[in-house]
Write an enzyme that holds these catalytic residues in place. Structure first.
Site, PDB file in Angstrom:
ATOM      1  CB  CYS A   1      42.121  39.678  46.972  1.00 13.40           C
ATOM      2  SG  CYS A   1      43.422  38.989  48.027  1.00 13.40           S
TER       3      CYS A   1
ATOM      4  CB  CYS B   1      41.271  31.951  49.459  1.00  8.23           C
ATOM      5  SG  CYS B   1      40.989  33.730  49.670  1.00  8.23           S
TER       6      CYS B   1
END
Length: 361
Positions: free
Chosen positions: A99, A196
């Protein structure tokens, strides 16, 4: 200086934005939308619906423009799908690295340049220090919040453009106190937890939803291939783990741990730590933040996010690097092996999977 701040909606990046405004910079805020708004209110996630709202409130408070970047498709393809594929290949991946390196430090950084920014700042706990050969990446002052291991894949070119204002903060309490002084609504907001995109902490549930063929029971075997137990799914295991082994947890008076995983046969291979630990690692996808060494490099290496770094000798190879640890350890395939010289990150790569005895059916 015109600076874009990657605003997650949390206290860290909000303080970064407020501090840069106070210093007189022209600040632009940007928040990545990583989930469908109907699914993004889950507790503990970052870059979700509530976080976008919080980031916008902070931007309004500071009087700066704020952009929301739709990165849902890119995030799913480059982070979530890759995460599931790695588990399907018997690895324990680090999606935060993907990410940071892809969605944040490639895509968002590119948008920052398009908007005329001269730098992009984030709330990561690392230090960027100007060295004789350019910007260097270092551990932060608050080593309890050190995120340098997750940022090892940052390129030298990206590092020149990035700024990490919180790297010199002594602790999180000081950051929250600064947020209160700036009057930010997120001063007491809890930190995000776990991955997340894993709302309940169950990695296995996410992987099995994306890769249904990974679901199902399988055998626990020893190094000779002898069946010594059963398990409820290979996605629930990682190399070095000793939990969830049931009756196979103790054998011949020795505590057992996972030493290998074979998703194809759904076999989990176990063995005692003594005799299962290794000294030699092979790394792929190396990123060097120094000129790659021609010979042996003595340094410290960190093979898990929350483990201490350990002495090793690293050698550059044609397809990555080889690492020889001074003392044997239990590295997990797919995890990062990050190289340090004191506080400085020298580079790193991902640990390759080794073929394990007993894995084949």
């Amino acid at each position: 200086m015109r600076i874009m701040v990657a605003m997650s909606g949390g206290v860290d990046s909000s303080v970064v934005a407020a501090r840069l405004v106070a210093e007189g910079h022209e600040v632009v805020g940007a928040t990545l939308q990583l989930y469908d708004s109907r699914e993004s209110a889950r507790k503990g996630a970052c870059c979700a619906g509530r976080d976008i709202h919080d980031a916008r409130r902070v931007a309004d408070r500071l009087g700066i423009p704020h952009y929301v970047i739709d990165a849902e498709t890119r995030f799913r393809q480059s982070v979530i799908e890759t995460f599931a594929d790695a588990y399907a290949g018997g690895e324990t991946p680090v999606p935060c690295v993907a990410c940071n390196q892809g969605v944040k430090f490639t895509d968002l950084l590119g948008i920052a340049r398009d908007l005329g920014a001269e730098a992009m700042a984030t709330g990561h706990y690392v230090r960027r220090i100007e060295g004789p050969d350019g910007a260097e990446l270092h551990r932060p002052v608050d080593e309890g919040r050190d995120q340098s291991w997750f940022l090892f894949a940052t390129t030298r070119q990206q590092l020149e453009f990035l700024r990490f204002p919180l790297g010199d903060m002594p602790d999180k309490a000081a950051v929250r106190a600064e947020a209160e002084r700036f009057g930010l609504s997120v001063a007491a907001k809890p930190d995000s937890q776990d991955l997340c995109f894993v709302p309940d902490g169950s990695y296995a549930r996410v992987v099995e939803a994306l890769r249904p063929e990974m679901a199902g029971e399988g055998e626990i075997v020893d190094g000779s291939g002898r069946v010594v137990g059963r398990h409820d799914g290979v996605t629930r295991f990682t190399v070095g783990q000793s939990r969830r082994l049931g009756d196979a947890a103790m054998r011949d008076g020795a505590r057992q741990m996972v030493v290998g995983i074979d998703p194809a046969s759904r076999r989990v291979v176990i063995g005692p730590r003594t005799g299962s630990a290794v000294r030699d690692l092979s790394l792929r996808d190396m990123n060097w933040l120094i000129d790659p060494p021609e010979g042996d490099l003595r340094c410290l290496v960190q093979i898990r996010a929350r483990e201490a770094a350990r002495p090793a000798t690293v050698r550059r190879t044609a397809d990555g690097a080889s690492v020889t640890l001074d003392e044997a350890a239990m590295p997990a395939p797919g995890q990062a092996c990050v190289l340090y010289d004191g506080s400085r990150v020298l580079g790193g790569g991902f640990i390759r999977r080794r073929e394990m005895a007993g894995a084949a059916a």
